[in-house]
Design an enzyme around this catalytic site. Structure first.
Site, PDB file in Angstrom:
ATOM      1  N   ASN A 113     -11.248   9.485  29.869  1.00  0.00           N
ATOM      2  CA  ASN A 113     -11.698   8.245  29.230  1.00  0.00           C
ATOM      3  C   ASN A 113     -13.059   7.780  29.760  1.00  0.00           C
ATOM      4  O   ASN A 113     -13.932   7.393  28.991  1.00  0.00           O
ATOM      5  CB  ASN A 113     -10.654   7.140  29.412  1.00  0.00           C
ATOM      6  CG  ASN A 113      -9.329   7.519  28.780  1.00  0.00           C
ATOM      7  OD1 ASN A 113      -9.261   8.495  28.021  1.00  0.00           O
ATOM      8  ND2 ASN A 113      -8.273   6.780  29.082  1.00  0.00           N
ATOM      9  N   THR A 158     -45.558  -9.820  -6.405  1.00  0.00           N
ATOM     10  CA  THR A 158     -44.266 -10.495  -6.212  1.00  0.00           C
ATOM     11  C   THR A 158     -43.518 -10.243  -7.516  1.00  0.00           C
ATOM     12  O   THR A 158     -44.145 -10.176  -8.587  1.00  0.00           O
ATOM     13  CB  THR A 158     -44.405 -12.015  -5.953  1.00  0.00           C
ATOM     14  OG1 THR A 158     -44.990 -12.614  -7.105  1.00  0.00           O
ATOM     15  CG2 THR A 158     -45.251 -12.325  -4.727  1.00  0.00           C
ATOM     16  N   HIS A 159     -42.230 -10.033  -7.429  1.00  0.00           N
ATOM     17  CA  HIS A 159     -41.413  -9.670  -8.607  1.00  0.00           C
ATOM     18  C   HIS A 159     -41.930  -8.392  -9.270  1.00  0.00           C
ATOM     19  O   HIS A 159     -41.759  -8.201 -10.467  1.00  0.00           O
ATOM     20  CB  HIS A 159     -41.379 -10.810  -9.633  1.00  0.00           C
ATOM     21  CG  HIS A 159     -41.075 -12.149  -9.044  1.00  0.00           C
ATOM     22  ND1 HIS A 159     -39.786 -12.651  -8.934  1.00  0.00           N
ATOM     23  CD2 HIS A 159     -41.890 -13.072  -8.473  1.00  0.00           C
ATOM     24  CE1 HIS A 159     -39.837 -13.845  -8.350  1.00  0.00           C
ATOM     25  NE2 HIS A 159     -41.104 -14.112  -8.049  1.00  0.00           N
ATOM     26  N   SER A 280     -40.570  21.541  -9.897  1.00  0.00           N
ATOM     27  CA  SER A 280     -39.381  21.573 -10.755  1.00  0.00           C
ATOM     28  C   SER A 280     -39.144  23.001 -11.210  1.00  0.00           C
ATOM     29  O   SER A 280     -40.081  23.776 -11.397  1.00  0.00           O
ATOM     30  CB  SER A 280     -39.622  20.672 -11.960  1.00  0.00           C
ATOM     31  OG  SER A 280     -38.853  21.103 -13.067  1.00  0.00           O
ATOM     32  N   LYS A 286     -44.576  19.504 -12.646  1.00  0.00           N
ATOM     33  CA  LYS A 286     -44.011  18.492 -11.751  1.00  0.00           C
ATOM     34  C   LYS A 286     -44.432  18.640 -10.290  1.00  0.00           C
ATOM     35  O   LYS A 286     -44.531  19.738  -9.761  1.00  0.00           O
ATOM     36  CB  LYS A 286     -42.476  18.518 -11.813  1.00  0.00           C
ATOM     37  CG  LYS A 286     -41.865  17.963 -13.077  1.00  0.00           C
ATOM     38  CD  LYS A 286     -42.214  16.505 -13.369  1.00  0.00           C
ATOM     39  CE  LYS A 286     -41.510  15.520 -12.471  1.00  0.00           C
ATOM     40  NZ  LYS A 286     -40.080  15.453 -12.718  1.00  0.00           N
ATOM     41  N   GLU A 293     -37.734  10.332  -1.424  1.00  0.00           N
ATOM     42  CA  GLU A 293     -36.465   9.985  -2.086  1.00  0.00           C
ATOM     43  C   GLU A 293     -35.290  10.248  -1.149  1.00  0.00           C
ATOM     44  O   GLU A 293     -34.321   9.485  -1.107  1.00  0.00           O
ATOM     45  CB  GLU A 293     -36.288  10.806  -3.360  1.00  0.00           C
ATOM     46  CG  GLU A 293     -37.314  10.471  -4.440  1.00  0.00           C
ATOM     47  CD  GLU A 293     -37.323  11.524  -5.543  1.00  0.00           C
ATOM     48  OE1 GLU A 293     -36.346  11.610  -6.295  1.00  0.00           O
ATOM     49  OE2 GLU A 293     -38.303  12.277  -5.635  1.00  0.00           O
ATOM     50  N   TYR A 320      -8.472   2.613  26.245  1.00  0.00           N
ATOM     51  CA  TYR A 320      -8.748   3.769  25.392  1.00  0.00           C
ATOM     52  C   TYR A 320      -7.644   3.973  24.361  1.00  0.00           C
ATOM     53  O   TYR A 320      -6.456   3.862  24.659  1.00  0.00           O
ATOM     54  CB  TYR A 320      -8.899   5.052  26.227  1.00  0.00           C
ATOM     55  CG  TYR A 320      -9.172   6.264  25.342  1.00  0.00           C
ATOM     56  CD1 TYR A 320     -10.461   6.558  24.920  1.00  0.00           C
ATOM     57  CD2 TYR A 320      -8.130   7.072  24.892  1.00  0.00           C
ATOM     58  CE1 TYR A 320     -10.711   7.623  24.075  1.00  0.00           C
ATOM     59  CE2 TYR A 320      -8.373   8.143  24.045  1.00  0.00           C
ATOM     60  CZ  TYR A 320      -9.670   8.418  23.639  1.00  0.00           C
ATOM     61  OH  TYR A 320      -9.914   9.472  22.795  1.00  0.00           O
ATOM     62  N   GLN A 325     -12.061   8.573  19.336  1.00  0.00           N
ATOM     63  CA  GLN A 325     -12.637   9.903  19.121  1.00  0.00           C
ATOM     64  C   GLN A 325     -13.453   9.937  17.824  1.00  0.00           C
ATOM     65  O   GLN A 325     -14.322  10.786  17.651  1.00  0.00           O
ATOM     66  CB  GLN A 325     -11.514  10.951  19.081  1.00  0.00           C
ATOM     67  CG  GLN A 325     -11.994  12.379  18.978  1.00  0.00           C
ATOM     68  CD  GLN A 325     -10.888  13.369  19.320  1.00  0.00           C
ATOM     69  OE1 GLN A 325     -10.544  13.545  20.481  1.00  0.00           O
ATOM     70  NE2 GLN A 325     -10.319  14.003  18.315  1.00  0.00           N
TER      71      GLN A 325
HETATM   72  N1  ARG Z   1     -11.754  13.825  22.975  1.00  0.00           N
HETATM   73  C1  ARG Z   1     -11.479  12.517  23.433  1.00  0.00           C
HETATM   74  C2  ARG Z   1     -12.391  11.525  22.715  1.00  0.00           C
HETATM   75  O1  ARG Z   1     -13.373  11.943  22.230  1.00  0.00           O
HETATM   76  C3  ARG Z   1     -11.693  12.407  24.913  1.00  0.00           C
HETATM   77  C4  ARG Z   1     -10.920  11.331  25.585  1.00  0.00           C
HETATM   78  C5  ARG Z   1      -9.484  11.658  25.513  1.00  0.00           C
HETATM   79  N2  ARG Z   1      -8.688  10.785  26.279  1.00  0.00           N
HETATM   80  C6  ARG Z   1      -7.338  10.708  26.150  1.00  0.00           C
HETATM   81  N3  ARG Z   1      -6.743   9.878  26.897  1.00  0.00           N
HETATM   82  N4  ARG Z   1      -6.718  11.421  25.260  1.00  0.00           N
HETATM   83  O2  ARG Z   1     -12.116  10.348  22.604  1.00  0.00           O
END
Ligand code: ARG
Length: 461
Positions: A113, A158-159, A280, A286, A293, A320, A325
């Protein structure tokens, strides 16, 4: 069914089926952070060794292994597998294959985490530097063009109707200012990215005597997050990036829209270089502004990435959650989209041809000097409202007769108001109209030069 070996497999009796495993895996995209993942581990293991949490020889062995992996990664030799789910467990598995069971000490006092959050901070910090450099370049290109075209006159709209003539340099400086604000926003975003979540561990910190200042320092990050729960749950730095990138893309799309109009047959104010145009497959004549774009179009996907992450984050409890992810692909896609779009836009501007004569001619046969006449009368004491009404009636008369204010004979002017003298024809010229707009920030040449001077000082600092 035989049980597959997993890093976290101890408490499991059965394995995920392949298709379920594939659903949970992130290796197909998070491998973009491989370099940062290894750097994060190098900093962590250095600290583990220095604090004596693991033995010095163990730390040295792990470091040597990680450095070897980094080298192999740079040579394109690392092979990642879905079995190992994500970049963190892939690197750990590769390290174990390289140096044996001592690799298992690397994850002491750390969690995926804080590891994944660290990787993203490092990735985005590098990308933000790139974006800021490219923005500086675009601003420089705009500034050079503005300087070259201080005296080039174009219709101001403008516009999308001819309003008053302006300096083309002044018009470009408006974009310069937008991109300056973008830069400032990314600078602020940089401060929130330049933080280290490493050492927050899973969510609560750790019982080991780690040194978070030291790992932050080793990673070149300004300081550690002050709250471990926030450190692993915060994705504001990515949301800010996506929001800033959305505003930047919106600015670019506005300029691109103008380039597209300006190179049309109807305007013909500019021609884009062949090197940024396409043809084109059926119409031989063209020459299309595809790149402009596409920038306009790609702003849509960047807005989409912002909306997508905001929605992922909405109502997410601490700390977490696997939802997080989903934070990566939009970030990668946005970083890649804005960096190339900035280069393309700068390249298009740098190589386009400006048809100065046609631009200024577009202000000759129109009524964009009507305000000049009204201002002329007002400056001689006629209340502006009366002047406005008088000029409005005259414009109608001209429109019916098929001529313009500069074609009206002096006798007719003097019938309308004895305030009007011969010098009216000079006042009606678009060049005069631009030149005389000397109010602060206005389109008058001296004001434009002043804006350029300030912008140059700004860009240098
Ligand atoms: N692959 C996970 C992510 O991107 C990494 C962290 C995973 N942590 C866990 N407690 N499963 O979030």
């Amino acid at each position: 069914m035989t049980k597959k070996e997993k890093l976290w497999g101890g408490r499991f009796e059965a394995s995920l089926e392949d298709w379920v495993e594939a659903f949970g895996a992130s290796i197909s995209f998070d491998q973009k952070m491989a370099k940062y993942d290894i750097q994060g581990s190098l900093a962590h293991v250095t600290m583990l060794g220095e604090t004596g949490i693991i033995a010095a020889e163990e730390a040295a062995a792990i470091k040597a292994g990680l450095e070897k992996l980094l080298k192999q990664y740079e040579d394109g030799q690392l092979v990642f597998t879905v079995d190992n789910e994500d970049i963190h467990m892939n690197i750990e598995a590769l390290l174990t294959a390289e140096i044996g069971s001592v690799a298992g000490k690397l994850h002491t006092a750390r969690s995926r985490n804080d590891q994944v959050a660290t990787d993203m901070h490092l990735y985005l910090k590098a990308k933000l530097k790139e974006v800021l450099e490219k923005l500086d370049h675009l601003r420089q290109v705009l500034l050079d063009l503005a300087q070259e075209h201080t005296y080039t006159i174009m219709p101001g709209y403008t516009h999308l109707q001819h309003a008053q003539p302006v300096s083309f340099g002044h018009h470009l400086l408006a974009y310069y200012n937008m991109f300056t604000r973008d830069s400032e926003r990314f600078d602020f975003n940089f401060e929130h990215t330049d933080l280290s979540p490493l050492g927050a561990a899973a969510l609560a910190g750790t019982t080991f005597p780690i040194d978070r200042e030291r790992t932050a320092d080793l990673l070149g990050l300004a300081k550690p997050y002050s709250n471990s729960l926030d450190a692993v749950s915060d994705r504001d730095f990515i949301l800010e990036f996506l929001a800033n990138a959305s505003i930047l893309m919106m600015h670019m799309s506005r300029l691109c829209e103008e380039l597209i109009s300006w190179c049309s047959h109807e305007f013909h104010f500019i021609s884009l270089s062949d090197t940024f145009s396409t043809g084109s497959s059926i119409m031989p004549q063209k020459k299309n502004p595809d790149m402009a774009e596409l920038i306009r179009g790609k702003s849509g996907r960047v807005y989409g990435n912002l909306l997508s992450l905001l929605t992922v984050m909405k109502s997410l409890p601490l700390a977490y959650n696997k939802d997080l992810q989903e934070d990566k692909e939009g970030m990668f896609d946005t970083a890649e989209t804005v960096t190339v779009a900035l280069d393309i836009l700068a390249g298009m501007l740098d190589t386009m041809t400006v048809h100065k004569e046609e631009m200024s001619q577009a202000t000759e046969k129109d009524f964009s000097n009507a305000t000049e006449l009204a201002d002329y009368l007002a400056s001689k004491g006629l209340p502006f409202r009366e002047a406005h009404a008088l000029v409005g009636r005259l414009v109608l008369e001209c429109t019916k007769g098929g001529y313009y204010l500069q074609d009206v004979p002096l006798e007719r002017y003097q019938e309308l108001s004895d305030l009007i003298e011969e010098d009216i024809y000079q006042a009606l010229r678009s060049r005069t109209a631009v030149e005389r707009r000397q109010s602060l920030g206005g389109t008058g040449f001296e004001q434009v030069k002043e804006q350029i001077k300030q912008a140059k000082d700004d860009l240098k600092s």
